[in-house]
Design a protein around this motif. Structure first.
Motif, mmCIF file in Angstrom:
data_model
loop_
_atom_site.group_PDB
_atom_site.id
_atom_site.type_symbol
_atom_site.label_atom_id
_atom_site.label_comp_id
_atom_site.label_asym_id
_atom_site.label_seq_id
_atom_site.Cartn_x
_atom_site.Cartn_y
_atom_site.Cartn_z
ATOM 1 N N SER A 408 44.083 14.791 22.745
ATOM 2 C CA SER A 408 43.521 15.471 21.573
ATOM 3 C C SER A 408 42.504 16.517 22.039
ATOM 4 O O SER A 408 41.901 16.378 23.105
ATOM 5 C CB SER A 408 42.859 14.435 20.656
ATOM 6 O OG SER A 408 41.934 13.686 21.396
ATOM 7 N N PRO A 409 42.318 17.560 21.222
ATOM 8 C CA PRO A 409 41.429 18.642 21.657
ATOM 9 C C PRO A 409 39.954 18.248 21.562
ATOM 10 O O PRO A 409 39.537 17.511 20.663
ATOM 11 C CB PRO A 409 41.763 19.774 20.695
ATOM 12 C CG PRO A 409 42.366 19.115 19.504
ATOM 13 C CD PRO A 409 42.978 17.845 19.952
ATOM 14 N N ALA A 410 39.188 18.769 22.496
ATOM 15 C CA ALA A 410 37.735 18.561 22.459
ATOM 16 C C ALA A 410 37.108 19.714 21.679
ATOM 17 O O ALA A 410 37.561 20.856 21.773
ATOM 18 C CB ALA A 410 37.198 18.542 23.888
ATOM 19 N N ASP A 411 36.057 19.395 20.888
ATOM 20 C CA ASP A 411 35.333 20.431 20.139
ATOM 21 C C ASP A 411 34.379 21.127 21.119
ATOM 22 O O ASP A 411 33.278 20.634 21.408
ATOM 23 C CB ASP A 411 34.562 19.754 18.988
ATOM 24 C CG ASP A 411 33.832 20.780 18.123
ATOM 25 O OD1 ASP A 411 33.659 21.938 18.587
ATOM 26 O OD2 ASP A 411 33.443 20.415 16.997
ATOM 27 N N SER A 412 34.799 22.260 21.638
ATOM 28 C CA SER A 412 34.052 22.933 22.709
ATOM 29 C C SER A 412 32.656 23.352 22.257
ATOM 30 O O SER A 412 31.698 23.317 23.055
ATOM 31 C CB SER A 412 34.823 24.166 23.181
ATOM 32 O OG SER A 412 36.133 23.799 23.516
ATOM 33 N N GLU A 413 32.552 23.743 21.003
ATOM 34 C CA GLU A 413 31.244 24.158 20.464
ATOM 35 C C GLU A 413 30.248 23.006 20.548
ATOM 36 O O GLU A 413 29.133 23.146 21.044
ATOM 37 C CB GLU A 413 31.401 24.589 18.995
ATOM 38 C CG GLU A 413 32.017 25.962 18.822
ATOM 39 C CD GLU A 413 31.029 27.065 19.183
ATOM 40 O OE1 GLU A 413 29.881 27.013 18.721
ATOM 41 O OE2 GLU A 413 31.403 27.953 19.967
#
Lengths: 557, 149
Positions: A408-413
């Protein structure tokens, strides 16, 4: 050697043998059937020929009998005025036949004849004379073939008794016929090699005969096993020495209507076998060809099956090796895990205590910063601090390989926010300014992305010009399904030739300047990025500093 | 506020590292709460204290708080946590894990086993002192603890 192993190896040969047996059973059955059909056709052909010969012979004798009967009537009406030659000349039947017609007087001497007579010819001893002399049965007599005393040729006589007006014996009307007239059909029809035709009387004497070039009639077949059969039924099949050519024949016979004769058309039994021989050869060739193909197919199948078994055995062996390798890898992972635990707990513990008590000692002794003892304790603390940082980074570095891949994608912000909070002290100490653009999400474990940002921010905050506060810029862009993140600084930059080397563990660019880290930061970043399916590289920033870029996938595979 | 008649707070320090024990004791001594510290040098001894099993522990008071290290010989901190939570007499005693490890797995596992808090021992001694004092403030002042047995 298990039962299954034996069964697997025996099945294909057994199956092949069954197919082979079925093939040959079919071929033998078809061969027999074809042979029966050929035999039936052969016999039907002979039967048809026998009917044709019977019809042909019957026509000749019937026609001649009509002539004899007519001339008999003419003669009996007017014996003195009877003109034999004129009558023969007028007869449409006799016109096409080369026959002799004559009258034997009651004294047995030939009275008149269409053939020239030299002197007095006595025929009173001939059967066709004596049989009419004794009785008047009103029937046509067909004589046995006789060798002409005058002509030296074989002939058969068709005779009728001549009566005087008072019914007494007046002589015999004779039509002599060459047997060749009957057997001429043999030349006209192709009966096949070594065929024979025979016209035989009830007395067993052959009236006409043609077997190859042999046209000699007169042989008796009364002693043959098949003779009696000729008179038991109208037509049928007989076997034996019919053609007197030394070969066993098979023939079709037919009794002649109105006359005591039968005809036989025969061919050697070998001819019948020869007709089927070709088909038999074809069947045999088919069987042999099929057998070869079946055996080759079975052998091929067996070979393939054995090869497959061998391949399966190899695969099983490979699988066992893979399982062993995986178990070994898992064991090594566990060892590594244990080692990282040791790093996390046991190795850090004394370092931490060393630092804590050095600080305690400094406090207890009330040392000033310039005091030599204080400086010595400072070295102790610095060394311990560096050792602890090294242990921490090594622990992080080793732990990367043991992490499961993220999906799953990580919230880079949010990750950058956390990283900045964590690096707050470092940033504050360096007086660094951080500029950022909006960052897209990427497929990576969030905590690992924190580790990446922290390592890169720490590097950027550490490496700056002495007279300049560090400026750190964090940005990102999307390119071909990848998020390209950039962390750049305003420091002196990294020369081109060192941009690969700095990713090696413990590789420090300027260890003497006091700003170098543990030498694990960038290798750790590289290991995390590559474990996440990305790549990392270094460029020059706009200000001439270093710009570390790393690409991460934005979609899970 | 604390309602117990005995104003001293009983703290059980479970740690196999004498240096750490000393640091925690120093930190507690410098704190504003009067504490009576008991020490166990491994998990097994900690359980013996808590259950008053050995003759020398029969008079041991029930601790108001347990400061528990994780990595110890004989019986580690995770096993102590599990044993305490399975024992009805010990299950409600607050346990704060105080360890060197900052590994996520250790943090998660500790909370799963019922730890009331988790502190990574800081490198900085002053920070350690501040952390210990925060724990004291929280457990001895800010929140209500279960009554002593």
């Amino acid at each position: 050697m298990t039962l299954t192993w034996i069964a697997q190896r025996l099945f294909i040969p057994l199956f092949g043998m069954v197919l082979l047996a079925l093939l040959w059973l079919t071929i033998v059955a078809q061969d027999r059937r074809a042979e029966a059909l050929n035999t039936a056709t052969f016999l039907l052909e002979l039967t048809n020929y026998s009917r044709l010969l019977e019809s042909h012979t019957h026509s000749i004798i019937r026609g001649l009998d009509q002539v004899v009967t007519h001339m008999k009537a003419e003669y009996e009406d007017n014996p003195t005025g009877f003109d034999l030659k004129a009558m023969v000349a007028r007869s449409p039947i006799l016109a096409g036949l080369s026959v002799q017609v004559g009258i034997i007087g009651s004294d047995g001497f030939l009275m008149i004849s269409t053939a020239p007579i030299s002197g007095r010819v006595y025929l009173g001893d001939r059967e066709h004379f004596t049989i009419h002399q004794g009785q008047d049965d009103g029937r046509l007599f067909v004589s046995k073939p006789v060798l002409g005393r005058a002509s030296g040729k074989w002939s058969i006589q068709l005779t009728r008794r001549l009566n005087k007006p008072d019914g007494s014996f007046a002589g015999v009307m004779v039509v002599s016929l060459s047997p060749d007239y009957i057997t001429d059909i043999y030349r006209q029809i192709d009966l096949g090699r070594d065929a024979a035709i025979v016209v035989v009387g009830r007395d067993g004497i052959q009236r006409a005969r043609a077997a190859g070039d042999d046209r000699t009639p007169g042989q008796s077949i009364i002693d043959t096993p098949y003779f009696t059969k000729l008179w038991d039924q109208r037509e049928g099949v007989v076997e034996g020495a019919i053609a007197s050519d030394g070969m066993a024949h098979i023939g079709a016979f037919r009794q002649m209507a109105d006359f005591p004769l039968a005809v036989i058309v025969s061919r050697p039994q070998t001819a019948m076998a020869e007709i089927h021989a070709h088909e038999h050869t074809l069947f045999l060739a088919t069987g042999i060809g099929g057998s070869v193909l079946l055996l080759a197919g079975s052998a091929l199948l067996l070979m393939l099956a054995l090869r497959q078994q061998s391949t399966e055995a190899n695969l099983r062996q490979r699988e066992r090796e893979l399982i062993a390798a995986r178990n070994d890898l898992e064991r090594r992972n566990r060892d590594m895990e244990q080692f990282t635990e040791v790093l996390a707990h046991h190795l850090q513990e004394p370092v931490r205590l060393q630092m804590a008590f050095a600080a305690r000692l400094q406090k207890m002794l009330g040392l000033s910063a310039n005091d030599e003892a204080s400086k010595a304790l400072g070295h102790v603390v610095n060394g311990a601090t560096r050792l602890r940082a090294l242990l921490r980074d090594v622990q992080l570095y080793l732990a990367v390989g043991m992490l499961p891949p993220a999906h799953s994608p990580a919230d880079s912000e949010m990750v950058l926010d956390s990283s900045l909070v964590r690096m707050n002290q470092v940033l504050a100490a360096a007086g660094a300014e951080v500029r950022r653009t909006r960052l897209p999400p990427a497929i990576i474990d969030q905590n690992r992305l924190v580790d990446i940002f922290c390592a890169l921010i720490e590097n950027a905050a550490t490496h700056h010009h002495p007279d300049q506060a560090p400026l750190i810029e964090v940005s990102a862009r999307l390119d071909d399904g990848m998020a390209i993140f950039s962390v750049s600084d305003s420091g002196p930059g990294i020369p081109e030739e060192f941009r690969e080397r700095v990713f090696r563990v413990f590789e420090r660019l300027n260890p003497e300047n006091g700003k170098a880290g543990t030498g694990i930061g960038l290798p750790l970043v590289k290991k995390i990025v590559e474990a996440a399916g990305g790549r990392v590289w270094i460029e020059s920033s706009a200000s001439g500093g270093a710009c570390v870029r790393f690409a991460l996938p934005v979609r899970s595979e | 506020m604390q309602s117990n008649s005995d104003s001293r707070f009983n703290i059980l320090i479970v740690d196999d590292e004498p240096g750490d024990i000393d640091l925690v004791r120093l930190a507690l001594a410098e704190g504003r709460f009067l504490c009576h510290t008991m020490v166990a040098i491994n998990g097994k001894e900690a359980m013996a204290v808590l259950r008053r099993e050995a003759p020398r522990f029969t008079d041991a008071p029930t601790p108001d708080l347990v400061l528990l290290d994780l990595n110890m010989p004989q019986m580690n901190g995770r096993e102590v946590l599990r044993a305490m939570k399975e024992d009805p007499l010990l299950a409600n005693i607050p346990v704060v894990v105080l360890t060197t490890s900052d590994v996520e797995r250790d943090i998660v596992a500790s909370y799963d086993l019922g730890a009331s808090g988790y502190i990574t021992k800081p490198v900085d001694m002053d920070q350690l002192f501040r952390d210990i004092h925060s724990v004291e403030e929280y457990w001895f002042c800010a929140v209500r603890r279960p009554p002593r047995n």
